[in-house]
Write a protein that holds these residues in place. Structure first.
Motif, PDB file in Angstrom:
ATOM      1  N   SER A  22       0.829  -1.210   0.000  1.00 37.02           N
ATOM      2  CA  SER A  22       0.000   0.000   0.000  1.00 37.02           C
ATOM      3  C   SER A  22       0.861   1.257   0.000  1.00 37.02           C
ATOM      4  N   VAL A  23       2.037   1.177   0.618  1.00 32.49           N
ATOM      5  CA  VAL A  23       2.968   2.308   0.630  1.00 32.49           C
ATOM      6  C   VAL A  23       3.652   2.462  -0.723  1.00 32.49           C
ATOM      7  N   LEU A  24       4.069   1.353  -1.294  1.00 24.75           N
ATOM      8  CA  LEU A  24       4.840   1.395  -2.539  1.00 24.75           C
ATOM      9  C   LEU A  24       3.976   1.681  -3.761  1.00 24.75           C
ATOM     10  N   ASN A  25       2.700   1.355  -3.696  1.00 25.18           N
ATOM     11  CA  ASN A  25       1.816   1.563  -4.847  1.00 25.18           C
ATOM     12  C   ASN A  25       1.148   2.935  -4.806  1.00 25.18           C
ATOM     13  N   GLN A  26       1.936   3.950  -4.534  1.00 25.58           N
ATOM     14  CA  GLN A  26       1.453   5.326  -4.502  1.00 25.58           C
ATOM     15  C   GLN A  26       1.930   6.044  -5.764  1.00 25.58           C
ATOM     16  N   ASN A  27       1.183   7.054  -6.191  1.00 28.16           N
ATOM     17  CA  ASN A  27       1.613   7.841  -7.357  1.00 28.16           C
ATOM     18  C   ASN A  27       2.425   9.054  -6.902  1.00 28.16           C
ATOM     19  N   PHE A  28       3.293   8.822  -5.943  1.00 30.55           N
ATOM     20  CA  PHE A  28       4.147   9.863  -5.353  1.00 30.55           C
ATOM     21  C   PHE A  28       5.442   9.166  -4.962  1.00 30.55           C
ATOM     22  N   THR A  29       6.574   9.762  -5.248  1.00 28.96           N
ATOM     23  CA  THR A  29       7.835   9.042  -5.081  1.00 28.96           C
ATOM     24  C   THR A  29       8.828   9.690  -4.133  1.00 28.96           C
ATOM     25  N   ASP A  30       8.545  10.899  -3.653  1.00 32.77           N
ATOM     26  CA  ASP A  30       9.539  11.615  -2.847  1.00 32.77           C
ATOM     27  C   ASP A  30       9.416  11.231  -1.369  1.00 32.77           C
ATOM     28  N   SER A  44       8.712 -11.866   9.537  1.00 34.53           N
ATOM     29  CA  SER A  44       8.619 -10.417   9.321  1.00 34.53           C
ATOM     30  C   SER A  44       9.965  -9.807   8.936  1.00 34.53           C
ATOM     31  N   GLY A  45      11.024 -10.178   9.635  1.00 40.28           N
ATOM     32  CA  GLY A  45      12.341  -9.621   9.337  1.00 40.28           C
ATOM     33  C   GLY A  45      12.804  -9.963   7.939  1.00 40.28           C
ATOM     34  N   LYS A  46      12.545 -11.198   7.509  1.00 42.28           N
ATOM     35  CA  LYS A  46      12.926 -11.607   6.157  1.00 42.28           C
ATOM     36  C   LYS A  46      12.137 -10.829   5.111  1.00 42.28           C
ATOM     37  N   ILE A  47      10.842 -10.622   5.359  1.00 41.09           N
ATOM     38  CA  ILE A  47      10.017  -9.839   4.432  1.00 41.09           C
ATOM     39  C   ILE A  47      10.581  -8.430   4.295  1.00 41.09           C
ATOM     40  N   CYS A  48      10.966  -7.837   5.424  1.00 41.96           N
ATOM     41  CA  CYS A  48      11.573  -6.496   5.398  1.00 41.96           C
ATOM     42  C   CYS A  48      12.828  -6.491   4.517  1.00 41.96           C
ATOM     43  N   ASP A  49      13.691  -7.464   4.733  1.00 41.65           N
ATOM     44  CA  ASP A  49      14.942  -7.534   3.972  1.00 41.65           C
ATOM     45  C   ASP A  49      14.684  -7.751   2.485  1.00 41.65           C
ATOM     46  N   ASP A  50      13.700  -8.577   2.162  1.00 42.39           N
ATOM     47  CA  ASP A  50      13.364  -8.832   0.752  1.00 42.39           C
ATOM     48  C   ASP A  50      12.934  -7.550   0.057  1.00 42.39           C
ATOM     49  N   TYR A  51      12.102  -6.758   0.724  1.00 42.98           N
ATOM     50  CA  TYR A  51      11.640  -5.497   0.128  1.00 42.98           C
ATOM     51  C   TYR A  51      12.790  -4.496   0.015  1.00 42.98           C
ATOM     52  N   ALA A  52      13.643  -4.441   1.033  1.00 39.47           N
ATOM     53  CA  ALA A  52      14.769  -3.505   0.995  1.00 39.47           C
ATOM     54  C   ALA A  52      15.734  -3.838  -0.135  1.00 39.47           C
ATOM     55  N   SER A  53      15.853  -5.127  -0.471  1.00 40.55           N
ATOM     56  CA  SER A  53      16.753  -5.528  -1.556  1.00 40.55           C
ATOM     57  C   SER A  53      16.205  -5.125  -2.922  1.00 40.55           C
ATOM     58  N   LYS A  54      14.891  -4.893  -2.996  1.00 41.93           N
ATOM     59  CA  LYS A  54      14.257  -4.554  -4.276  1.00 41.93           C
ATOM     60  C   LYS A  54      14.034  -3.049  -4.449  1.00 41.93           C
ATOM     61  N   TYR A  55      13.946  -2.316  -3.340  1.00 43.67           N
ATOM     62  CA  TYR A  55      13.597  -0.892  -3.412  1.00 43.67           C
ATOM     63  C   TYR A  55      14.665  -0.061  -2.700  1.00 43.67           C
ATOM     64  N   SER A  56      15.248   0.883  -3.424  1.00 37.96           N
ATOM     65  CA  SER A  56      16.351   1.676  -2.874  1.00 37.96           C
ATOM     66  C   SER A  56      15.896   2.670  -1.804  1.00 37.96           C
ATOM     67  N   ASN A  57      14.599   2.964  -1.748  1.00 38.63           N
ATOM     68  CA  ASN A  57      14.113   3.938  -0.760  1.00 38.63           C
ATOM     69  C   ASN A  57      13.650   3.273   0.538  1.00 38.63           C
ATOM     70  N   ILE A  58      13.917   1.974   0.686  1.00 39.42           N
ATOM     71  CA  ILE A  58      13.564   1.263   1.918  1.00 39.42           C
ATOM     72  C   ILE A  58      14.816   0.932   2.702  1.00 39.42           C
ATOM     73  N   ASP A  91      -1.558  -2.234   9.487  1.00 39.55           N
ATOM     74  CA  ASP A  91      -2.474  -1.291   8.839  1.00 39.55           C
ATOM     75  C   ASP A  91      -2.049  -1.099   7.385  1.00 39.55           C
ATOM     76  N   TYR A  92      -2.853  -0.407   6.618  1.00 41.85           N
ATOM     77  CA  TYR A  92      -2.428  -0.004   5.280  1.00 41.85           C
ATOM     78  C   TYR A  92      -3.061   1.330   4.943  1.00 41.85           C
ATOM     79  N   ILE A  93      -2.516   1.984   3.910  1.00 38.26           N
ATOM     80  CA  ILE A  93      -3.013   3.306   3.539  1.00 38.26           C
ATOM     81  C   ILE A  93      -3.701   3.248   2.186  1.00 38.26           C
ATOM     82  N   ALA A  94      -4.623   4.159   1.985  1.00 37.65           N
ATOM     83  CA  ALA A  94      -5.378   4.202   0.733  1.00 37.65           C
ATOM     84  C   ALA A  94      -4.491   4.663  -0.414  1.00 37.65           C
ATOM     85  N   SER A  95      -4.861   4.259  -1.616  1.00 38.34           N
ATOM     86  CA  SER A  95      -4.108   4.687  -2.800  1.00 38.34           C
ATOM     87  C   SER A  95      -4.205   6.204  -2.938  1.00 38.34           C
ATOM     88  N   ASN A  96      -3.156   6.784  -3.473  1.00 41.96           N
ATOM     89  CA  ASN A  96      -3.074   8.228  -3.715  1.00 41.96           C
ATOM     90  C   ASN A  96      -2.970   9.053  -2.428  1.00 41.96           C
TER      91      ASN A  96
END
Length: 204
Positions: A22-30, A44-58, A91-96
């Protein structure tokens, strides 16, 4: 950088992917995402590491289990954004959302705090919107006492930290930290933030 998204993580493998997507699928990048794994024993820790390896802003911080306050304080210390956004990992956040938040901050001349309504989801499938009364009030023209009194009288979740978008230099200039070892730590942190803030707005 506009936003630092601070997400404490503990034993939430069931919800964490939905939260992060929900955080990554936003139309805002800054923005940056700071994940603080508080000694999770599940995946949970492995999931965090997996996402950090794919996204430079994590960025991921792993710590021994020290509690929510320590995790959030560490996230604040690492944050580089002008504003802090706290999201709980179940939790999660709404798109946009980030774009809407950014637009409201600009239109309201970058207030110290932006207050958001929120929605709850129950296992029965029922959902409920909370604090929509805020949309009927021009909070950015109120003084501190008026803005706080309005919420004290009506709000269904006054102390929840994740409903406030907070200017980072407000936190730094007043050295506001979450109290370590205290249950319901929001109940101390949020009133201090509200009292030190001089300008408010509401996400429409």
């Amino acid at each position: 950088m506009t936003f630092s998204i601070i997400i404490p993580v503990f034993q939430v493998e069931k919800y964490l992917v939905q939260c992060l997507e929900s955080v990554l699928n936003q139309n805002f990048t800054d923005y940056e995402v700071i994940l603080i794994d508080d000694g999770s024993k599940d995946n949970s820790g492995k999931i965090c590491d997996d996402y950090a390896s794919k996204y430079s802003n994590i960025e991921v911080i792993h710590q021994t289990n020290s509690g929510l306050s320590v995790a959030r304080n560490k996230g604040i210390e690492k944050a580089k954004g002008d504003y802090l956004i706290f999201i709980d990992s179940d939790d999660y956040i709404a798109s946009n959302s980030f774009e809407q938040i950014n637009q409201e901050l600009k239109q309201s001349h970058f207030p110290d705090i932006l207050i958001t309504p929120f929605k709850s989801f129950r296992s029965s499938g029922m959902t409920k919107d909370h604090d929509l009364f805020l949309l009927k009030h021009d909070v950015n023209t109120m003084n501190i006492e008026e803005a706080i009194n309005l919420q004290l009288k009506i709000s269904e979740g006054l102390f929840f930290v994740w409903r406030y978008i907070v200017k980072k230099n407000l936190i730094e200039s007043h050295q506001i930290q979450f109290p370590v070892g205290m249950l319901y730590e929001d109940n101390q942190w949020t009133p201090r933030v509200l009292l030190f803030a001089k300008t408010f707005s509401v996400l429409k």
